[in-house]
Design a protein around this motif. Structure first.
Motif, mmCIF file in Angstrom:
data_model
loop_
_atom_site.group_PDB
_atom_site.id
_atom_site.type_symbol
_atom_site.label_atom_id
_atom_site.label_comp_id
_atom_site.label_asym_id
_atom_site.label_seq_id
_atom_site.Cartn_x
_atom_site.Cartn_y
_atom_site.Cartn_z
ATOM 1 N N ASP A 17 0.839 -1.192 0.000
ATOM 2 C CA ASP A 17 0.000 0.000 0.000
ATOM 3 C C ASP A 17 0.888 1.261 0.000
ATOM 4 O O ASP A 17 2.116 1.182 0.011
ATOM 5 C CB ASP A 17 -0.957 -0.008 1.193
ATOM 6 N N VAL A 43 -8.717 -0.498 -2.679
ATOM 7 C CA VAL A 43 -8.145 -1.204 -1.527
ATOM 8 C C VAL A 43 -8.124 -2.701 -1.813
ATOM 9 O O VAL A 43 -9.168 -3.310 -2.099
ATOM 10 C CB VAL A 43 -8.960 -0.915 -0.252
ATOM 11 N N GLN A 44 -6.943 -3.290 -1.718
ATOM 12 C CA GLN A 44 -6.777 -4.722 -1.939
ATOM 13 C C GLN A 44 -6.802 -5.470 -0.602
ATOM 14 O O GLN A 44 -6.411 -4.921 0.439
ATOM 15 C CB GLN A 44 -5.459 -5.001 -2.663
ATOM 16 N N GLN A 45 -7.235 -6.724 -0.637
ATOM 17 C CA GLN A 45 -7.266 -7.521 0.595
ATOM 18 C C GLN A 45 -5.878 -7.935 1.041
ATOM 19 O O GLN A 45 -5.614 -8.079 2.240
ATOM 20 C CB GLN A 45 -8.147 -8.755 0.398
ATOM 21 N N GLU A 46 -4.969 -8.139 0.084
ATOM 22 C CA GLU A 46 -3.615 -8.592 0.414
ATOM 23 C C GLU A 46 -2.612 -7.655 -0.248
ATOM 24 O O GLU A 46 -2.584 -7.517 -1.463
ATOM 25 C CB GLU A 46 -3.400 -10.030 -0.075
ATOM 26 N N TRP A 47 -1.782 -7.021 0.597
ATOM 27 C CA TRP A 47 -0.805 -6.068 0.082
ATOM 28 C C TRP A 47 0.610 -6.634 0.009
ATOM 29 O O TRP A 47 1.416 -6.179 -0.803
ATOM 30 C CB TRP A 47 -0.773 -4.813 0.952
ATOM 31 N N PRO A 50 0.368 -10.655 -2.703
ATOM 32 C CA PRO A 50 -0.906 -10.804 -3.405
ATOM 33 C C PRO A 50 -0.805 -11.690 -4.643
ATOM 34 O O PRO A 50 0.276 -11.898 -5.210
ATOM 35 C CB PRO A 50 -1.229 -9.368 -3.830
ATOM 36 N N ASP A 54 -6.107 -11.486 -8.222
ATOM 37 C CA ASP A 54 -7.013 -10.908 -7.225
ATOM 38 C C ASP A 54 -7.065 -9.393 -7.352
ATOM 39 O O ASP A 54 -8.135 -8.783 -7.218
ATOM 40 C CB ASP A 54 -6.564 -11.300 -5.813
ATOM 41 N N TRP A 55 -5.910 -8.779 -7.586
ATOM 42 C CA TRP A 55 -5.880 -7.322 -7.786
ATOM 43 C C TRP A 55 -6.676 -6.937 -9.037
ATOM 44 O O TRP A 55 -7.413 -5.950 -9.046
ATOM 45 C CB TRP A 55 -4.441 -6.838 -7.903
ATOM 46 N N ARG A 58 -10.344 -7.187 -8.350
ATOM 47 C CA ARG A 58 -10.796 -6.089 -7.505
ATOM 48 C C ARG A 58 -11.007 -4.814 -8.326
ATOM 49 O O ARG A 58 -12.003 -4.098 -8.151
ATOM 50 C CB ARG A 58 -9.788 -5.839 -6.381
ATOM 51 N N LYS A 61 -14.164 -5.113 -10.282
ATOM 52 C CA LYS A 61 -15.338 -4.960 -9.418
ATOM 53 C C LYS A 61 -15.597 -3.490 -9.107
ATOM 54 O O LYS A 61 -16.741 -3.023 -9.171
ATOM 55 C CB LYS A 61 -15.146 -5.750 -8.133
#
Length: 366
Positions: A17, A43-47, A50, A54-55, A58, A61
């Motif tokens: 981040d 905002v990503q769940q895993e920084w 990752p 997934d990025w 996101r 979305k």
């Protein structure tokens, strides 16, 4: 100061981040108080470790949750994510990207790249379908300047050389970074892109007339221009019907238009006598790039390149690996610069006996 209701600046931080002093965080904070642009962080769940997929998911979305145009502002590994995203994103999302600022694009194959992140390599080396600028430093520990230039060349991006600026982050002195913000504002001011509608026909007719009359004057005679407007150049209703025609709109005015087609016709509007509405097989034939026009007052601003990027993405998603077009003489230098290869010039005979020199051109997009 009122906000621009049409544009969101999407901040895409890299690994770990962006901290509070990072220019991305500073821009986000200033937007709440003084910027007319809406600024949001994805905002990503895993920084730390990752999955690139997934990025990408996101970002898709976040864009699906809004109908606004966006400027993508990526730092470090997020630049690779943008390249992966652009290679597979739905066309309706790509059309909404007015530009991308890609800052310090890390090389996931470099020795200094952290272990843990997965899927960022190999970075897609395909032209992006939207305008972009790669901001590169000459002493970035995560990417050489030469590698950053290679990314920019492959993506069709402008290169912004900021000299010895480390990883272009807070520790390198990039906090407020007003020059970067100015670049974002310029991208946000680009025209809105959308699919053309049948209601646009009067505006498109006027655009075609002024574009041909003013931009072709040094290449064609008055007789050739008048005859071409009567017999060749005009609105193509089938492009609009098929959803393959796109317009750039600024302050309510259409300033540029261009499209692609899977039909046999290579060029010419509704009045063109040599139309063929049959469909092409993407396995054996090239897609057609059709009906590109730019208002003379908006020429040389990258509008045709932007429209071509969108049309290329659409053709690729339809299974085509080659593009073909029939270029006018004023259009040939632009298409050549964008990777099209010319064939022998053709003297097209119009119904009144006037001939119009045009140039068939092709480009591989596989």
């Amino acid at each position: 100061m009122s906000r621009d209701a049409a544009v969101t600046v999407l901040l895409l931080p890299g690994l770990f981040d962006s901290g509070p002093e990072h220019w991305q965080s500073r821009w986000q904070a200033q937007s709440a108080a003084e910027s007319p642009l809406l600024v949001e962080r994805v905002v990503q769940q895993e920084w730390a470790a990752p999955l690139c997929a997934d990025w990408v998911e996101r970002l898709t979305k976040v864009m699906h949750e809004s109908v606004r145009d966006v400027v993508l502002v990526a730092h470090s590994s997020a630049c690779a994510m943008v390249a992966h995203w652009a290679h597979q994103a739905p066309l309706e999302l790509l059309v909404r990207v007015r530009g991308a600022l890609l800052v310090a694009p890390s090389d996931p194959l470099a020795a200094a790249y952290p272990s843990g992140p997965t899927g960022f390599a190999l970075i897609p080396l395909h032209a992006l379908s939207f305008p972009s600028t790669v901001v590169a430093s000459r002493n970035d520990e995560y990417v050489t300047f030469e590698q950053a230039e290679r990314y920019a060349t492959a993506w069709g991006s402008r290169v912004w050389d900021v000299g010895e600026a480390g990883h272009i982050n807070a520790s390198a002195g990039y906090g407020a970074w007003p020059d970067g913000w100015s670049a974002v504002e310029a991208m946000a001011g680009a025209p809105h892109c959308r699919v053309a509608r049948h209601a646009d026909v009067p505006s498109l007719t006027a655009l075609i007339d002024v574009s041909v009359r003013r931009l072709a004057t040094t290449y064609y005679t008055d007789a050739q221009i008048a005859s071409s407007l009567a017999h060749v150049f005009g609105v193509d209703s089938s492009l609009i019907h098929d959803g393959g025609y796109f317009v750039l709109e600024q302050h309510g005015d259409i300033v540029a238009a261009g499209g692609w087609s899977d039909r046999q016709t290579l060029f010419g509007g509704d009045q063109f006598e040599s139309r063929d509405e049959g469909h092409l097989d993407p396995a054996t034939a090239p897609a057609r790039i059709r009906a590109f026009y730019v208002h003379p007052d908006h020429a040389r601003r990258g509008h045709a390149k932007r429209l071509l990027g969108i049309c290329t993405a659409a053709a690729q998603r339809a299974g085509f690996s080659t593009l073909s077009l029939m270029s006018t003489l004023p259009g040939e230098p632009l298409y050549r610069a964008l990777g099209f290869v010319p064939d022998a010039r053709v003297e097209y005979a119009m119904p009144d006996g006037t001939t119009l020199p045009v140039i068939p051109m092709t480009k591989s997009i596989g």
